[in-house]
Design a protein around this motif. Structure first.
Motif, short mmCIF file in Angstrom:
data_model
loop_
_atom_site.label_atom_id
_atom_site.label_comp_id
_atom_site.label_asym_id
_atom_site.label_seq_id
_atom_site.Cartn_x
_atom_site.Cartn_y
_atom_site.Cartn_z
N VAL A 52 0.83 -1.22 0.00
CA VAL A 52 0.00 0.00 0.00
C VAL A 52 0.86 1.27 0.00
N GLN A 53 2.16 1.10 -0.27
CA GLN A 53 3.10 2.22 -0.41
C GLN A 53 3.24 3.03 0.88
N LEU A 54 3.24 2.34 2.02
CA LEU A 54 3.36 3.03 3.31
C LEU A 54 4.38 2.36 4.22
N ALA A 55 5.41 1.76 3.64
CA ALA A 55 6.42 1.09 4.46
C ALA A 55 7.11 2.07 5.41
N ASP A 56 7.23 3.33 5.00
CA ASP A 56 7.89 4.33 5.84
C ASP A 56 7.06 4.72 7.06
N SER A 57 5.80 4.29 7.10
CA SER A 57 4.92 4.65 8.20
C SER A 57 4.80 3.55 9.25
N ALA A 58 5.64 2.54 9.17
CA ALA A 58 5.52 1.39 10.07
C ALA A 58 5.60 1.78 11.54
N GLN A 59 6.45 2.74 11.87
CA GLN A 59 6.64 3.13 13.27
C GLN A 59 5.79 4.34 13.66
N SER A 60 4.91 4.76 12.77
CA SER A 60 4.02 5.88 13.07
C SER A 60 2.81 5.39 13.85
N PRO A 67 -8.55 12.00 -4.02
CA PRO A 67 -8.26 11.28 -5.27
C PRO A 67 -6.92 10.57 -5.32
N PRO A 68 -5.80 11.16 -4.82
CA PRO A 68 -4.53 10.41 -4.89
C PRO A 68 -4.58 9.09 -4.13
N ASN A 69 -5.21 9.08 -2.94
CA ASN A 69 -5.32 7.84 -2.18
C ASN A 69 -6.28 6.86 -2.85
N VAL A 70 -7.34 7.39 -3.45
CA VAL A 70 -8.27 6.53 -4.19
C VAL A 70 -7.54 5.83 -5.33
N LYS A 71 -6.70 6.56 -6.04
CA LYS A 71 -5.95 5.98 -7.16
C LYS A 71 -5.02 4.87 -6.68
N ILE A 72 -4.35 5.08 -5.56
CA ILE A 72 -3.45 4.06 -5.02
C ILE A 72 -4.23 2.81 -4.65
N LEU A 113 -3.90 -0.85 -6.31
CA LEU A 113 -3.57 -1.98 -5.43
C LEU A 113 -4.52 -3.14 -5.67
N ILE A 114 -5.82 -2.86 -5.73
CA ILE A 114 -6.81 -3.91 -5.95
C ILE A 114 -6.56 -4.60 -7.30
N ALA A 115 -6.27 -3.80 -8.33
CA ALA A 115 -5.99 -4.37 -9.64
C ALA A 115 -4.77 -5.28 -9.60
N ALA A 116 -3.73 -4.86 -8.86
CA ALA A 116 -2.51 -5.66 -8.77
C ALA A 116 -2.72 -6.94 -7.97
N GLU A 117 -3.54 -6.86 -6.91
CA GLU A 117 -3.75 -8.02 -6.04
C GLU A 117 -4.80 -8.98 -6.58
#
Length: 310
Positions: free
Chosen positions: A130-138, A175-180, A184-188
């Motif tokens: 989901v392109q949020l690996a940098d948020s793991a410790q948030s 919209p940017p989060n909707v696009k992601i 993601l759904i298409a890829a999975e």
């Protein structure tokens, strides 16, 4: 759009036979029979009170049928076998504000039965998806609403389930989060079947190949969004509402056009013979240009809303 059924397959992810659910004297779901195949994402639509949440709750095993039967991936909902293969994201899901994202996802991984080592590595895998690996410790309060929604979708992907149920996954986000999420759904979709309940028909049309339509607890139809019956239609949006009457007359005057339906002030659905006039899109745009009518968008076919509710 006339009710039909998707092709029944031996690998159906959902199989319902005369499925009904009552809450006291209120019948929330009435005699629903369907088979949904594994594969491309499936939309679940209907107005409030249609039975969508009840249907998803039955698939999860949160509630039990009043009559009829339902199986998920060949197993009874709520059984150990089904729970290992299914994941769900309710619309009102939330994250604990006191713990980091990584800690919460590790906890979910352990609940899904992953080993200690798997539960340690799985959060990073799904956060990368989901392109949020940098948020793991948030902590959740440090993230936007759209980012928190993506985190919760990551939680649904833990353990690589075969069936993922999403209830309003893009509601209230930018919209940017909707696009992601859409990408993601298409890829999975190669790894899991998604059933997505939403009122956002435009978004469902972009990501799903088929649609289950419920109303007043009854199945209205199961249809392919890109069905052949959608041929012979073109949807045009013009730029300026004050040109609407002129555009309607212009489109109706084009040779080969059978009927034009005006939707609002700027949108038109053109019905024509697609076999006799295969280049109708070019013909329509040429006619509008000759009348100095600017168009904003042309789409072959009809919108999902037009298909389902016209």
């Amino acid at each position: 759009m006339k009710p039909s059924t998707l092709n029944a397959q031996a690998n159906a992810v959902v199989d319902c036979q005369s499925l009904s659910k009552n809450y006291g004297k209120t019948r929330a779901l009435a005699n629903v029979s369907l088979q949904l195949p594994a594969g491309a994402p499936i939309a679940l639509i209907g107005p409030n009170g249609a039975g969508k949440t009840t249907f998803l709750s039955l698939l999860c095993g949160f509630i039990h049928p009043s009559q009829g039967s339902v199986s998920v991936l060949g197993h009874p909902p709520g059984s150990t076998q089904a729970l290992r293969k299914i994941a769900a994201l309710p619309q009102d899901a939330w994250l604990d504000p006191t713990f980091t994202i990584a800690r919460q996802l590790r906890h979910y991984a352990q609940l899904r039965g992953l080993s200690k080592s798997q539960a340690h590595s799985e959060p990073l895998r799904v956060l990368e998806r989901v392109q949020l690996a940098d948020s793991a410790q948030s902590k959740p309060a440090q993230l936007s609403h759209g980012m928190r929604k993506r985190i919760m979708i990551a939680q649904a992907l833990i353990g690589q389930p075969q069936l993922v149920l999403l209830d309003e996954p893009t509601a209230g986000i930018d919209p940017p989060n909707v696009k992601i999420i859409r990408e993601l759904i298409a890829a999975e979709a190669d790894n899991a079947t998604f059933i997505i309940s939403s009122h956002n028909l435009d978004e469902l049309e972009k990501v799903c190949d088929s649609v289950v339509h419920l109303a007043k607890g009854q199945l209205q139809g199961i249809n392919s969004i890109n069905a052949a019956e959608n041929e012979g239609y073109i949807t045009i949006a013009i730029r300026h509402a004050n040109s609407g009457d002129h555009a309607l007359d212009c489109l109706n005057a084009v040779t080969g056009v059978n009927h034009v339906t005006r939707k609002g002030s700027t949108d038109f659905v053109v019905e024509f013979n697609s076999i006799a006039y295969p280049s109708m899109d070019i013909t329509l745009l040429t006619a509008l240009a000759q009348q100095r009518i600017d168009y904003r968008r042309l789409t072959k076919g009809r919108s999902l809303e037009e298909q389902m509710f016209s």
